[in-house]
Design a protein around this motif. Structure first.
Motif, PDB file in Angstrom:
ATOM      1  N   GLY A   9      -7.681  21.888 -17.219  1.00 32.76           N
ATOM      2  CA  GLY A   9      -8.158  21.779 -15.840  1.00 32.76           C
ATOM      3  C   GLY A   9      -7.367  22.646 -14.879  1.00 32.76           C
ATOM      4  N   GLU A  10      -6.175  23.063 -15.287  1.00 33.53           N
ATOM      5  CA  GLU A  10      -5.356  23.883 -14.394  1.00 33.53           C
ATOM      6  C   GLU A  10      -5.151  25.230 -15.025  1.00 33.53           C
ATOM      7  OE1 GLU A  10      -1.628  22.196 -13.242  1.00 33.53           O
ATOM      8  OE2 GLU A  10      -2.487  20.211 -13.071  1.00 33.53           O
ATOM      9  N   GLU A  11      -5.213  26.211 -14.177  1.00 23.59           N
ATOM     10  CA  GLU A  11      -4.931  27.550 -14.660  1.00 23.59           C
ATOM     11  C   GLU A  11      -3.493  27.866 -14.332  1.00 23.59           C
ATOM     12  OE1 GLU A  11      -7.637  30.615 -13.525  1.00 23.59           O
ATOM     13  OE2 GLU A  11      -9.328  29.274 -13.672  1.00 23.59           O
ATOM     14  N   PRO A  12      -2.794  28.613 -15.159  1.00 25.04           N
ATOM     15  CA  PRO A  12      -1.414  28.955 -14.846  1.00 25.04           C
ATOM     16  C   PRO A  12      -1.354  29.803 -13.585  1.00 25.04           C
ATOM     17  CG  PRO A  12      -2.112  29.980 -16.932  1.00 25.04           C
ATOM     18  CD  PRO A  12      -3.250  29.156 -16.420  1.00 25.04           C
ATOM     19  N   ALA A  13      -0.254  29.624 -12.827  1.00 22.36           N
ATOM     20  CA  ALA A  13      -0.101  30.361 -11.567  1.00 22.36           C
ATOM     21  C   ALA A  13       0.137  31.824 -11.863  1.00 22.36           C
ATOM     22  CB  ALA A  13       1.071  29.795 -10.769  1.00 22.36           C
ATOM     23  N   THR A  14      -0.487  32.641 -11.051  1.00 26.12           N
ATOM     24  CA  THR A  14      -0.281  34.073 -11.182  1.00 26.12           C
ATOM     25  C   THR A  14       0.796  34.487 -10.208  1.00 26.12           C
ATOM     26  OG1 THR A  14      -1.942  34.623  -9.553  1.00 26.12           O
ATOM     27  CG2 THR A  14      -2.692  34.436 -11.843  1.00 26.12           C
ATOM     28  N   ASP A  15       1.217  35.724 -10.242  1.00 25.14           N
ATOM     29  CA  ASP A  15       2.279  36.215  -9.368  1.00 25.14           C
ATOM     30  C   ASP A  15       1.860  36.196  -7.901  1.00 25.14           C
ATOM     31  OD1 ASP A  15       3.939  36.586 -11.474  1.00 25.14           O
ATOM     32  OD2 ASP A  15       3.494  38.726 -11.716  1.00 25.14           O
ATOM     33  N   ASP A  16       0.587  36.213  -7.608  1.00 27.38           N
ATOM     34  CA  ASP A  16       0.111  36.270  -6.223  1.00 27.38           C
ATOM     35  C   ASP A  16       0.052  34.891  -5.578  1.00 27.38           C
ATOM     36  OD1 ASP A  16      -0.115  38.955  -6.532  1.00 27.38           O
ATOM     37  OD2 ASP A  16      -2.285  38.938  -6.879  1.00 27.38           O
ATOM     38  N   GLU A  17       0.105  33.854  -6.334  1.00 26.19           N
ATOM     39  CA  GLU A  17      -0.018  32.516  -5.794  1.00 26.19           C
ATOM     40  C   GLU A  17       1.332  31.801  -5.832  1.00 26.19           C
ATOM     41  OE1 GLU A  17      -3.062  30.293  -7.689  1.00 26.19           O
ATOM     42  OE2 GLU A  17      -4.427  31.985  -7.685  1.00 26.19           O
ATOM     43  N   MET A  18       1.558  30.894  -4.848  1.00 27.07           N
ATOM     44  CA  MET A  18       2.803  30.131  -4.813  1.00 27.07           C
ATOM     45  C   MET A  18       2.536  28.720  -5.311  1.00 27.07           C
ATOM     46  SD  MET A  18       4.522  31.389  -1.246  1.00 27.07           S
ATOM     47  CE  MET A  18       5.787  30.187  -1.307  1.00 27.07           C
ATOM     48  N   SER A  19       3.487  28.222  -6.069  1.00 30.39           N
ATOM     49  CA  SER A  19       3.340  26.867  -6.585  1.00 30.39           C
ATOM     50  C   SER A  19       3.752  25.873  -5.501  1.00 30.39           C
ATOM     51  CB  SER A  19       4.198  26.689  -7.832  1.00 30.39           C
ATOM     52  OG  SER A  19       5.564  26.719  -7.478  1.00 30.39           O
ATOM     53  N   THR A  20       3.492  24.635  -5.753  1.00 32.92           N
ATOM     54  CA  THR A  20       3.866  23.570  -4.821  1.00 32.92           C
ATOM     55  C   THR A  20       5.374  23.539  -4.630  1.00 32.92           C
ATOM     56  OG1 THR A  20       1.967  22.299  -5.600  1.00 32.92           O
ATOM     57  CG2 THR A  20       3.668  21.089  -4.423  1.00 32.92           C
ATOM     58  N   GLU A  21       6.112  23.747  -5.694  1.00 36.32           N
ATOM     59  CA  GLU A  21       7.562  23.756  -5.593  1.00 36.32           C
ATOM     60  C   GLU A  21       8.047  24.890  -4.685  1.00 36.32           C
ATOM     61  OE1 GLU A  21       6.034  23.768  -8.683  1.00 36.32           O
ATOM     62  OE2 GLU A  21       6.328  21.653  -9.128  1.00 36.32           O
ATOM     63  N   ASP A  22       7.384  26.053  -4.793  1.00 36.18           N
ATOM     64  CA  ASP A  22       7.751  27.191  -3.929  1.00 36.18           C
ATOM     65  C   ASP A  22       7.504  26.852  -2.462  1.00 36.18           C
ATOM     66  OD1 ASP A  22       8.464  28.652  -6.148  1.00 36.18           O
ATOM     67  OD2 ASP A  22       6.550  29.758  -6.262  1.00 36.18           O
ATOM     68  N   TRP A  23       6.389  26.193  -2.178  1.00 36.82           N
ATOM     69  CA  TRP A  23       6.074  25.819  -0.801  1.00 36.82           C
ATOM     70  C   TRP A  23       7.102  24.805  -0.266  1.00 36.82           C
ATOM     71  CZ3 TRP A  23       3.374  28.345   2.502  1.00 36.82           C
ATOM     72  CH2 TRP A  23       2.325  29.164   2.091  1.00 36.82           C
ATOM     73  N   ILE A  24       7.476  23.865  -1.094  1.00 41.53           N
ATOM     74  CA  ILE A  24       8.469  22.868  -0.680  1.00 41.53           C
ATOM     75  C   ILE A  24       9.804  23.558  -0.389  1.00 41.53           C
ATOM     76  CG2 ILE A  24       9.857  20.906  -1.470  1.00 41.53           C
ATOM     77  CD1 ILE A  24       7.331  19.931  -2.961  1.00 41.53           C
ATOM     78  N   LEU A  25      10.220  24.458  -1.273  1.00 41.08           N
ATOM     79  CA  LEU A  25      11.466  25.193  -1.074  1.00 41.08           C
ATOM     80  C   LEU A  25      11.412  26.025   0.201  1.00 41.08           C
ATOM     81  CD1 LEU A  25      14.252  25.960  -2.127  1.00 41.08           C
ATOM     82  CD2 LEU A  25      13.171  27.777  -3.468  1.00 41.08           C
TER      83      LEU A  25
END
Length: 182
Positions: A9-25
């Protein structure tokens, strides 16, 4: 035949997208930067207020010193010099001398508290002028109320002249201190 993994159901994050952890940081770093800016601004404002309060206190103290010096010059010393009755001379001198000693103490205290070399010099000059006038008036009073005052006319006149000269020096020393108020 090769089997391909089943799509999840989830696609791995690509270099162009930020993960939730990145947004929190990123959010935490933003809050930390904001807190640092607020802290620095607050500290600068607090320092500025303390500096303004110290300057206001110094101006108040200098104003008191200048006022006392002018009173000694304009009233106290003149009264001591103009009186002729020994009892009145002595009473007036005791009051004026006390105020002069208090003024010298205030000058010394303010001189020690200031960090301004120019103000220190002007306060030194004022303190020396007050002490010089105090000494001259003391000599004049001692001669005028002494038992042999009648035979000391020339000395009394010389002492009065010296006191008038010291009054002029005091007046000259007051002005630079008065100008130091900001």
């Amino acid at each position: 035949p090769t089997t391909e993994p089943a799509p999840s159901g989830e696609e791995p994050a690509t270099d162009d997208e930020m993960s939730t952890e990145d947004w929190i940081l990123l959010g935490i770093l933003g809050l930390a930067a904001f807190a640092v800016i607020v802290g620095v601004t607050s500290a600068a404002h607090s320092h500025s207020e303390k500096k303004a309060a110290a300057l206001a206190e110094q101006n108040r103290t200098i104003g008191g010193i200048v006022g006392a010096g002018r009173w000694i010059h304009d009233q106290g010393s003149l009264e001591v010099l103009r009186l002729t009755d020994p009892a009145q001379i002595e009473a007036s001198w005791n009051d004026v001398r006390g105020r002069m000693v208090d003024l010298e103490a205030q000058i010394a205290t303010e001189r020690a508290a200031t960090g301004d070399p120019q103000l220190e010099r002007t306060l030194d000059q004022l303190g020396q002028s007050v002490a010089g006038l105090r000494g001259a008036l003391n000599s004049s009073v001692s001669l005028r109320i002494g038992a042999d005052a009648g035979s000391q006319t020339e000395l009394i006149q010389d002492a009065a002249q010296t006191a008038r000269e010291r009054r002029s020096q005091l007046a000259a020393a007051i002005e630079p201190v008065a100008a130091a108020r900001r």
